[in-house]
Design an enzyme around this catalytic site. Structure first.
Site, short mmCIF file in Angstrom:
data_model
loop_
_atom_site.label_atom_id
_atom_site.label_comp_id
_atom_site.label_asym_id
_atom_site.label_seq_id
_atom_site.Cartn_x
_atom_site.Cartn_y
_atom_site.Cartn_z
N GLU A 42 -1.88 -45.82 -49.09
CA GLU A 42 -2.97 -44.88 -49.25
C GLU A 42 -2.68 -43.94 -50.42
O GLU A 42 -1.57 -43.41 -50.54
CB GLU A 42 -3.14 -44.06 -47.96
CG GLU A 42 -4.22 -43.01 -48.03
CD GLU A 42 -4.39 -42.24 -46.72
OE1 GLU A 42 -5.37 -41.48 -46.62
OE2 GLU A 42 -3.56 -42.40 -45.81
N LYS A 132 -12.93 -43.46 -48.60
CA LYS A 132 -12.71 -42.99 -47.22
C LYS A 132 -13.92 -42.21 -46.73
O LYS A 132 -14.34 -41.24 -47.36
CB LYS A 132 -11.45 -42.14 -47.17
CG LYS A 132 -10.97 -41.81 -45.76
CD LYS A 132 -9.63 -41.09 -45.81
CE LYS A 132 -9.06 -40.88 -44.42
NZ LYS A 132 -7.74 -40.21 -44.48
N CYS A 166 -6.40 -45.03 -43.09
CA CYS A 166 -5.82 -44.06 -42.17
C CYS A 166 -6.70 -43.86 -40.95
O CYS A 166 -7.02 -44.81 -40.23
CB CYS A 166 -5.52 -42.77 -42.91
SG CYS A 166 -4.23 -41.75 -42.14
#
Length: 314
Positions: A42, A132, A166
């Protein structure tokens, strides 16, 4: 069998040029070992902003601002040719690469950063950008909210791949959007780690009957630049690890077949049987024969919030 590689190395924090060079070296290295799909952590370019978990939004305003400016300057503008060395490495080695980046918006104010996962194909083309959807807690002070445009499962020579970043992996509908597209290799770059996260990865593998590749962020104090503001206050000299990584590979049965790689830099290179993702759905297929579409329906808005276009310069 297909060979995949998970990279658990630190970037050159707040230095995108050197981090891109390091990524190229790593692509060449694991490609020489036969890897066909390579996954980076990430926000690998140019680093996860770990300081947000220690700074106070009001009391530490000056430090926050200084670090944000540096992160913005080292974020990737995908309309530029900044990633040209990585694109060339993917093409030269005929590999698929998934890499987390800090992406600098180039369509609106040019000042918003997104936490993005890009997919580079074997021809050296950026074929998907997933931003994201929901930055977690203090991440919202750094990254803008993504949209559904990049919620795609991509056909690759290794298999059908998709990615959530995540804590997006705790969003049931986001997961289901990938299941419904027939994901075989589910990629989860993350800053999270530990037993709770491992349990989540094993659950997703069992739920989606897919391979799960969790790529953790391994970050040590020594990885921060020497001119990092208030370094000793934020990260005392006796603190070695800021984040321990924890990368692992989970089969569609929920079995851990590699990792977790904990408090260690390096990579996992693993052979996986991609067909197991389809064969395992005989008893449970949550987006197929177990889905009850007469009762439940999922609509994903894949419109793009900005006019950002992929840029693939030769």
């Amino acid at each position: 069998m297909k060979k995949i590689a998970i990279i658990q190395e630190s970037p050159y924090v707040l230095d995108k040029e050197r981090t891109i060079e390091k990524a190229v070296d790593l692509i060449n290295l694991v490609s020489s070992k036969g890897a066909e799909l390579i996954v980076f952590p990430e926000a690998f370019i140019s680093g996860y902003p770990a300081w947000i978990w220690r700074l106070r939004p009001g009391g530490d305003w000056g430090i926050c601002e200084e670090l944000h400016v540096r992160l913005l300057k080292n974020a990737i503008d995908l309309s530029s040719d900044e990633l040209k060395p990585m694109l060339a490495a993917a093409k030269d080695n005929c590999v698929t690469v998934v890499c987390g980046i800090n992406e600098r918006d180039n369509a609106n104010s040019q000042a918003t950063i997104y936490n993005s996962a890009i997919t580079i194909d074997t021809q050296g083309q950026v074929i998907n950008i997933h931003r994201k959807l929901m930055p977690t807690n203090p991440e919202r002070m750094v990254w803008g909210f993504g949209d559904g445009h990049g919620l795609n499962v991509i056909d690759t020579p290794v298999g059908r791949i998709g990615s959530l970043i995540c804590w997006e992996n705790y969003m049931p509908l986001a997961r289901y959007s990938l299941y419904s597209q027939g994901v075989e290799i589910y990629i989860a770059p993350t800053y999270d780690s530990g037993e709770d996260w491992i349990g989540t990865m094993r659950h997703i593998a069992r739920e989606g009957k897919c391979w799960v590749l969790s790529c953790g962020v391994a970050l040590e104090r020594k990885d921060l630049p020497e001119d990092f503001p208030h370094l000793d206050e934020l990260y005392p000299a006796d603190e070695e690890w800021i984040n321990p990584g924890g990368s692992l590979v989970v089969s569609p049965t929920g079995e851990i077949v590699a990792g977790p790689l904990f408090k260690e830099k390096g990579y996992l290179v693993v052979d996986i049987d991609v067909e197991l993702a389809s064969n395992s759905k005989r008893a449970l297929d949550v987006a197929g024969h177990y889905s009850r579409p007469d009762i439940f329906k999922l609509h994903v808005d894949k419109s793009r919030q900005s006019s950002t276009q992929f840029n693939n310069k030769d």
